[in-house]
Design a protein around this motif. Structure first.
Motif, PDB file in Angstrom:
ATOM      1  N   CYS B 644       0.874  -1.157   0.000  1.00 34.10           N
ATOM      2  CA  CYS B 644       0.000   0.000   0.000  1.00 34.10           C
ATOM      3  C   CYS B 644       0.918   1.215   0.000  1.00 34.10           C
ATOM      4  O   CYS B 644       2.127   1.073   0.150  1.00 34.10           O
ATOM      5  N   VAL B 645       0.371   2.389  -0.114  1.00 31.39           N
ATOM      6  CA  VAL B 645       1.216   3.568  -0.308  1.00 31.39           C
ATOM      7  C   VAL B 645       2.068   3.902   0.933  1.00 31.39           C
ATOM      8  O   VAL B 645       3.189   4.372   0.832  1.00 31.39           O
ATOM      9  N   GLY B 646       1.537   3.573   2.113  1.00 34.39           N
ATOM     10  CA  GLY B 646       2.350   3.678   3.329  1.00 34.39           C
ATOM     11  C   GLY B 646       2.656   5.094   3.794  1.00 34.39           C
ATOM     12  O   GLY B 646       2.114   6.076   3.263  1.00 34.39           O
ATOM     13  N   SER B 647       3.549   5.184   4.776  1.00 33.76           N
ATOM     14  CA  SER B 647       3.727   6.454   5.496  1.00 33.76           C
ATOM     15  C   SER B 647       4.306   7.560   4.626  1.00 33.76           C
ATOM     16  O   SER B 647       4.264   8.723   5.006  1.00 33.76           O
ATOM     17  N   THR B 648       4.863   7.232   3.456  1.00 29.73           N
ATOM     18  CA  THR B 648       5.381   8.314   2.633  1.00 29.73           C
ATOM     19  C   THR B 648       4.270   9.272   2.207  1.00 29.73           C
ATOM     20  O   THR B 648       4.478  10.474   2.143  1.00 29.73           O
ATOM     21  N   TRP B 649       3.078   8.755   1.947  1.00 28.42           N
ATOM     22  CA  TRP B 649       1.970   9.614   1.537  1.00 28.42           C
ATOM     23  C   TRP B 649       0.746   9.501   2.428  1.00 28.42           C
ATOM     24  O   TRP B 649       0.035  10.478   2.632  1.00 28.42           O
ATOM     25  N   CYS B 650       0.494   8.340   2.910  1.00 27.84           N
ATOM     26  CA  CYS B 650      -0.804   8.109   3.549  1.00 27.84           C
ATOM     27  C   CYS B 650      -0.835   8.718   4.952  1.00 27.84           C
ATOM     28  O   CYS B 650       0.104   8.574   5.728  1.00 27.84           O
ATOM     29  N   ARG B 651      -1.950   9.364   5.288  1.00 34.51           N
ATOM     30  CA  ARG B 651      -2.000  10.056   6.584  1.00 34.51           C
ATOM     31  C   ARG B 651      -2.061   9.089   7.754  1.00 34.51           C
ATOM     32  O   ARG B 651      -1.890   9.457   8.893  1.00 34.51           O
ATOM     33  N   TYR B 652      -2.335   7.812   7.507  1.00 33.76           N
ATOM     34  CA  TYR B 652      -2.367   6.858   8.610  1.00 33.76           C
ATOM     35  C   TYR B 652      -1.107   6.014   8.698  1.00 33.76           C
ATOM     36  O   TYR B 652      -0.917   5.259   9.646  1.00 33.76           O
ATOM     37  N   GLY B 653      -0.281   6.063   7.671  1.00 25.76           N
ATOM     38  CA  GLY B 653       0.843   5.132   7.570  1.00 25.76           C
ATOM     39  C   GLY B 653       1.758   5.165   8.778  1.00 25.76           C
ATOM     40  O   GLY B 653       2.107   6.229   9.293  1.00 25.76           O
ATOM     41  N   MET B 654       2.173   3.988   9.274  1.00 27.94           N
ATOM     42  CA  MET B 654       3.080   3.897  10.415  1.00 27.94           C
ATOM     43  C   MET B 654       4.507   3.653   9.937  1.00 27.94           C
ATOM     44  O   MET B 654       5.442   3.747  10.705  1.00 27.94           O
ATOM     45  N   ASP B 655       4.688   3.215   8.711  1.00 27.24           N
ATOM     46  CA  ASP B 655       6.031   2.946   8.215  1.00 27.24           C
ATOM     47  C   ASP B 655       5.989   2.927   6.687  1.00 27.24           C
ATOM     48  O   ASP B 655       4.925   2.916   6.085  1.00 27.24           O
ATOM     49  N   GLU B 656       7.179   2.858   6.104  1.00 27.90           N
ATOM     50  CA  GLU B 656       7.265   2.927   4.653  1.00 27.90           C
ATOM     51  C   GLU B 656       7.007   1.572   4.012  1.00 27.90           C
ATOM     52  O   GLU B 656       7.938   0.821   3.702  1.00 27.90           O
ATOM     53  N   LYS B 678       3.384 -15.418  -2.557  1.00 33.66           N
ATOM     54  CA  LYS B 678       3.041 -14.004  -2.705  1.00 33.66           C
ATOM     55  C   LYS B 678       3.227 -13.315  -1.367  1.00 33.66           C
ATOM     56  O   LYS B 678       3.034 -13.935  -0.321  1.00 33.66           O
ATOM     57  N   GLY B 679       3.589 -12.043  -1.421  1.00 32.88           N
ATOM     58  CA  GLY B 679       3.768 -11.303  -0.187  1.00 32.88           C
ATOM     59  C   GLY B 679       2.977 -10.008  -0.220  1.00 32.88           C
ATOM     60  O   GLY B 679       2.432  -9.615  -1.262  1.00 32.88           O
ATOM     61  N   GLY B 680       2.916  -9.362   0.926  1.00 30.96           N
ATOM     62  CA  GLY B 680       2.236  -8.077   0.988  1.00 30.96           C
ATOM     63  C   GLY B 680       2.784  -7.273   2.151  1.00 30.96           C
ATOM     64  O   GLY B 680       3.189  -7.848   3.160  1.00 30.96           O
ATOM     65  N   VAL B 681       2.833  -5.963   1.986  1.00 36.74           N
ATOM     66  CA  VAL B 681       3.258  -5.102   3.084  1.00 36.74           C
ATOM     67  C   VAL B 681       2.262  -3.959   3.208  1.00 36.74           C
ATOM     68  O   VAL B 681       2.041  -3.215   2.252  1.00 36.74           O
ATOM     69  N   SER B 682       1.651  -3.827   4.368  1.00 34.87           N
ATOM     70  CA  SER B 682       0.707  -2.746   4.613  1.00 34.87           C
ATOM     71  C   SER B 682       1.297  -1.778   5.622  1.00 34.87           C
ATOM     72  O   SER B 682       1.987  -2.188   6.557  1.00 34.87           O
ATOM     73  N   GLY B 683       0.992  -0.504   5.446  1.00 36.85           N
ATOM     74  CA  GLY B 683       1.537   0.536   6.310  1.00 36.85           C
ATOM     75  C   GLY B 683       0.809   0.684   7.626  1.00 36.85           C
ATOM     76  O   GLY B 683       1.284   1.362   8.536  1.00 36.85           O
ATOM     77  N   CYS B 684      -0.353   0.075   7.757  1.00 39.02           N
ATOM     78  CA  CYS B 684      -1.039   0.089   9.050  1.00 39.02           C
ATOM     79  C   CYS B 684      -2.111  -0.979   9.029  1.00 39.02           C
ATOM     80  O   CYS B 684      -2.317  -1.643   8.015  1.00 39.02           O
ATOM     81  N   ILE B 685      -2.791  -1.134  10.144  1.00 33.71           N
ATOM     82  CA  ILE B 685      -3.727  -2.253  10.255  1.00 33.71           C
ATOM     83  C   ILE B 685      -4.969  -2.086   9.370  1.00 33.71           C
ATOM     84  O   ILE B 685      -5.787  -2.996   9.303  1.00 33.71           O
TER      85      ILE B 685
END
Ligand code: SRM
Ligand SMILES: Cc1cc2nc3c(=O)[nH]c(=O)nc-3n(C[C@H](O)[C@H](O)[C@H](O)COP(=O)(O)OP(=O)(O)OC[C@H]3O[C@@H](n4cnc5c(N)ncnc54)[C@H](O)[C@@H]3O)c2cc1C
Ligand code: SF4
Ligand code: FES
Lengths: 126, 840
Positions: B644-656, B678-685
């Motif tokens: 997901c877009v993560g903390s670089t842009w997203c106002r909820y993101g906890m990490d990149e 397959k893998g996935g990385v999300s910036g928050c819950i």
């Protein structure tokens, strides 16, 4: 090299061969795999079983969906019967009789193959 | 010759026929069966599967020909309207008359429709027959066409109601369950477990409304809502009523048989009605003042009736009927057995609840702590079968009865022992009444040698299927005790499991398929073992598919997925889904140049379809020149790490999350494995990357990353489970290296991580011990091996375009430059597609 005749479909004995088509050099064919030969408007899949030094040929169209793909399938044996597995849905066919080994599709046509002077020849009745 | 007429060709009526023909001689009896439905009996228990495949034939208990072959006259589409006991005849609605010596009523039941004002409105359905489902689907499609957010309610929160709720959800409607009682599944669950289940269902998107008495169905001609009280309404566009059943007993009533006060035809323990020549079985029969709405008692009734008619008068219906049940299909485990609720005078309850994990377990034990009286399981019913058996067979409880639901906290050993410890009389398959003794016997006698043999010969597991794991344990254990090795060998060419072959190839350092065949195989190999050996080579040496292309699965051989018409797709890697506008334009240009159908995939990248074999090298040359690499969309290997877009842009993101996803994708790209990964990385819950639907998923939380493993979407969706919490990037990679490498070494072919974890003895706890605590003393080796693979990575398409000798296979003909002139494309929405297949 002596003539090696393999892959005889009962209905198609080598004596019925009218044309031996010189397809390509032995070395052009992949070992333990297949390739497709064009003869007039026919597509024929040719396989070389290196371990047993045997050659087989059959129609390239898979009777399942009629796509021209059998030459791209994987070869192997089913209790000693040399076979080809279609790359689309893994239907398998005997390379001796053409019969569908894991289903009830129509049998495929088999063509005789001979090797002379390091060339691969395929036998056709016309 | 005597004539037996069976009225009703449902599950139980069919079972009567099956048991009858197995016992009676054809010459002595004639069987005539009437069924009101248009088709022969089908499996109502698995009715909901019809939504997935709409394949009515697949549900059939037996095809129509089966009846003919066994000399049974099956008359479908025919309702019996009257019984004339004096003349021993029946008549049908078509006015045909038939004489019987024995009459068997197996007319089942109808859904109970409460007398609510407006129930006759359009859009209100019941859930019992294939036709009901067809009508529901048609209506749902109509609704969705005008309103994508359409809602459907189910009236009744029982076993069937929840199944129906799942069905309407799968149809794409917003599901609501409306229940009159203050809890769900009121007959099976206590208040606490109902609450746990409710939270779980709500998390799945099913809305629950308890304590609701429906007064009225709103709407002009079609339903638009439900009214419970003043100002208490629910807007819905469709309603499925699942409020219980009513026996179809009218035939019995009109011919004067004894009836229950609230319906049902009264039977004795021989299944005889008050007329000894008329039997009633299944959901129409009232036995012990009860209607049993389950197949297992119905099947037993069929057995009893058959025996009685054939003169085996000692076969009687059991006194106590087991009503234990397990909810199926809904994506959450729920089971209840024996006495789910426990009166204090009988014993005590042991309870465990963890709402955050949607878990509730309760067992009821006798005062002396020796016997299990019943229980409830929500969230994890994996021990249902064995608990149910302990209950049924009165097996003594372990010293610490709580271990049964909490697991042993001491080291070693499971609480349950093995299925082999059950007494021979233990009924393993209650649908088909198959005992443990019967299962073991057919194996011991040599009649059966595999689980499948046993299933087809004893019928165990063919009903609801819940007992299958146990049947397979019993068969395997018995085979073992006979000294017969039970091994899932690869195929006729290798008498080993994948794991064993992995070991052999590794130790002997075998390098080619021929070497492996010579060392430990037979014959020429086949389409099963060749790709498997190729995958082992890849896992050991990270050879690309170019090294021995003839043993690669077809898609790996051509480094592209074959499509319907024999053309291929091209999927370059776009790590983490991040792409520069420049590169995006290159994809556009390549698509245009080669006239490729272009689509954004579900894996955050771009797929170009319709490439002819001859064009693949040229296409890839263009892509590689622009900096792309193979995306391995064709391999059993790492696919994508979604981000997901993560903390670089997203106002909820906890990490990149994007940076980390790219790192992970680049680390494991090209990694070949037993199945795709397959893998996935999300910036928050909030989990926009759907990381928990992946083989590995990383989610940023306060204080680090949470690492989840062994999830997948696909045919059997599974959420990934938590492996480690609040770890940093480095630790996460370390754990992933260990986890992935261990999976690659030990999984069976084509087994994804979720199925692998299910098979792993000790489950997630064991995996944690191996990965985190290094209980096997393997961690260093696993990390080392993984680093070796990472270092050996090469883009296989780059190899092909740089080395001419690798290009020869990308030609349709060996003796001509021509292309396959059978390929036909047709236009579609400004792009192309293959001409559809004429057959299916
Ligand atoms: C292109 C794509 C559909 C799309 O248009 O979006 C796709 C297309 C195919 N999928 Fe998929 N899947 C695609 C995303 C998915 C996803 C979604 C995701 O990855 O987030 C899933 C569910 C998630 C998962 O895998 O857990 C998915 C679950 C499957 C499965 C079922 C796997 C399972 O464990 O049940 C198969 C069958 C298999 O692998 O055996 C499959 C198999 C296929 C195959 C390879 C079937 C085949 O052999 O031809 C299709 C090949 C298309 C091609 O030639 O490229 N595809 N497939 C997606 C490509 C993603 C990518 O960029 O690589
Ligand atoms: C969606 C769903 C899920 C279920 N899940 C489970 C489960 O998980 N576990 C479980 O144990 N049970 C389950 N059940 C219940 C199970 O299906 C029934 O217990 C079982 O079908 C009863 O069998 P039967 O033969 O008595 O009745 P039915 O299967 O209803 O058969 C009766 C047949 O008789 C016909 N008939 C009636 N009257 C006449 C007449 N006068 N003339 C001719 N024909 C007539 C009817 O049309 C019908 O086909 C489920 C039921 C449904 C609907
Ligand atoms: S869901 Fe099925 S049809 Fe769609 S791409 Fe995946 S495999 Fe093909
Ligand atoms: S097209 Fe050959 S198996 Fe389907």
């Amino acid at each position: 090299m002596d003539t090696i005749l393999t892959g005889l479909q009962p209905a198609f004995q080598p004596d019925h061969v009218k044309v031996w088509f010189k397809a390509a050099k032995v070395s052009d064919f992949p070992k333990n795999g297949g390739a497709c030969v064009k003869y007039k408007n026919k597509q024929v899949a040719v396989y070389y079983f290196e371990r047993k030094d045997q050659w087989y040929a059959c129609q390239n169209a898979c009777p399942h969906k009629l796509e021209m793909v059998l030459s791209r399938g994987m070869i192997g044996d089913d209790k000693g019967i040399p076979k080809i597995a279609c790359p689309m849905h893994k239907k398998t066919f005997s390379l001796v009789t053409g019969e569908n080994l894991n289903g009830d599709l129509d049998a495929i046509s088999i063509y005789p193959v001979k090797i002379e002077d390091n060339f691969v020849y395929i036998g056709f009745s016309e | 010759m005597k004539t037996v007429v069976v009225v009703g060709n449902g599950m139980v009526g069919y079972k009567f026929c099956e048991k009858f023909v197995a016992k009676a001689s054809k010459e002595a009896f004639k069987l005539i069966v009437f069924g009101e439905e248009p088709r022969p009996a089908y499996d109502r228990v698995h009715l909901s599967e019809f939504f997935q495949n709409q394949d009515a034939k697949a549900l059939e208990m037996a095809p129509r020909e089966w009846y003919a072959e066994h000399g049974i006259e099956l008359i479908t589409n025919a309702r019996v309207s009257d019984i004339h006991r004096n003349s021993k005849t029946i008549t049908t609605t078509a006015d045909a008359t038939y004489t019987y010596d024995y009459l068997v009523l197996a007319t089942g039941s109808l859904p109970f429709v409460p007398p609510i004002e407006g129930v006759e409105k359009e859009g209100v359905f019941v859930y019992r027959t294939i036709e009901d489902l067809e009508h529901m689907m048609a209506y749902a499609n109509k609704l969705k066409a005008v309103n994508p957010d359409a809602k459907a309610a189910v009236l009744g929160g029982g076993l069937l109601g929840l199944e129906a709720a799942k069905a309407v959800m799968d149809m794409g409607l917003e599901p609501h369950v409306v229940e009159f009682a203050q809890k769900l599944m009121p007959r099976q669950l206590d208040i606490r477990s109902s609450k746990v289940l409710q939270v779980k269902l709500e998390s799945l998107g099913i809305n629950i409304h308890l304590n609701k008495a429906t007064n009225q169905i709103l709407g002009d001609t079609a339903i638009t809502g439900m009214e419970f009280g003043e100002d208490d309404t629910l807007d819905v566009d469709m309603l499925v009523i699942s409020a219980g059943i009513r026996p179809r007993d009218d035939l019995g009533k009109t011919c004067g048989l004894d009836m229950g006060v609230r319906g049902g035809i009264t039977v004795n323990n021989k299944m005889q009605t008050s007329d000894p020549e008329i039997y009633a079985i299944g959901e129409v029969a009232l036995y012990n003042h009860m209607i049993y709405g389950l197949v297992a008692p119905g099947y037993e009734m069929a057995e009893v009736a058959v025996s009685q008619i054939l003169g085996e008068t000692e076969v009687l219906m059991s006194e106590d009927i087991d009503m234990s049940t397990k909810l199926k299909l809904i994506g959450v485990d729920v089971a209840s057995f024996g006495e789910p609720f426990m009166p204090v005078e009988k014993g005590h309850s042991i309870l465990f609840e963890n709402k955050t994990k949607y878990l509730y377990k309760r067992i009821n034990v006798s005062h002396d702590g020796k016997t299990l009286l019943g229980g409830i399981l929500v969230g994890d019913a994996s021990d249902y079968n064995i608990l149910h058996q302990m209950y049924l067979n009165g097996i003594p409880l372990p010293e610490n009865a709580e271990d049964l639901i909490l697991g042993t906290r001491a080291d070693g050993g499971s609480v349950f022992g093995s299925a082999m410890d059950l007494p021979d009389t233990a009924q393993i398959c209650s649908c088909e009444s198959v005992s443990k003794g019967a299962i073991c016997e057919v194996v011991k006698s040599g009649e059966c040698n595999s689980v499948n043999d046993v299933i087809s010969c004893t019928k165990a597991g063919t009903g609801c299927g819940g007992c299958k794991p146990m049947v397979s344990d019993l068969v395997n254990e018995t085979l073992k005790s006979l000294g017969k090795v039970v091994k899932e060998t690869i195929c006729e060419h290798f008498e080993y499991t994948r794991q064993e072959l992995f070991g052999i190839i590794k130790v002997k350092k075998l390098q080619t398929f021929n070497e492996v065949l010579d060392a430990c195989g037979a014959g020429d190999g086949c389409e099963t073992c060749k790709p498997l050996v190729a995958s082992i080579f890849a896992s050991l040496y990270n050879d690309t598919a170019n090294k021995e292309d003839v043993i690669q699965d077809s898609n790996d051989k051509f480094l592209a997925n074959i499509q319907r018409n024999g053309t291929y797709s091209v999927v370059p890697r776009i790590p983490g889904g991040e792409i520069t506008p420049q590169k995006l334009m290159v994809l556009g240009q390549v698509g245009e140049k080669y006239n490729l159908y272009t689509k954004i995939t579900g894996g955050q990248r771009i797929d170009l379809f319709g490439a002819q074999l001859n064009d693949l090298p040229a296409i890839w040359k263009d892509l590689i020149d622009a900096g792309f690499e193979s995306g391995h969309a064709y391999g059993k290997s790492l696919r994508t790490v979604k981000s997901c877009v993560g903390s670089t842009w997203c106002r909820y993101g906890m990490d990149e999350s994007v940076s980390f996803a790219i790192d992970l994708e680049n680390r494991y790209k090209g990694l070949r494995s037993p199945h795709k990964i397959k893998g996935g990385v999300s910036g928050c819950i909030r989990e926009c990357a759907e990381a928990r639907g992946k083989d590995f998923g990383v989610i940023a939380v306060e204080g680090g990353w949470n690492l989840y493993v062994c999830g997948n979407g696909g045919a059997t969706p599974k959420h990934a489970v938590l492996l480690a919490e609040q770890i940093d990037n480095e630790t996460c990679i370390k754990y992933l290296d260990r986890f992935l490498m261990y999976y690659i070494r030990t999984a069976a072919p084509l087994m994804r991580t979720a199925a692998w974890l299910e098979k792993l003895e000790g489950g997630i706890e064991q995996l944690k011990a191996i990965v985190i605590d290094d209980s096997l003393n393997l961690a260093e080796e696993l990390e080392h091996d993984m680093q070796g693979l990472v270092d050996a990575y090469e883009c296989e398409w780059k190899q092909v375009i740089e080395r001419e000798e690798l290009q020869s296979r990308f030609k349709h003909f060996i003796n001509s430059e021509d292309r396959d002139d059978n390929i036909v494309f047709v236009p579609m929405r400004d792009q192309i597609m293959p001409e559809p297949w004429s057959t299916n």
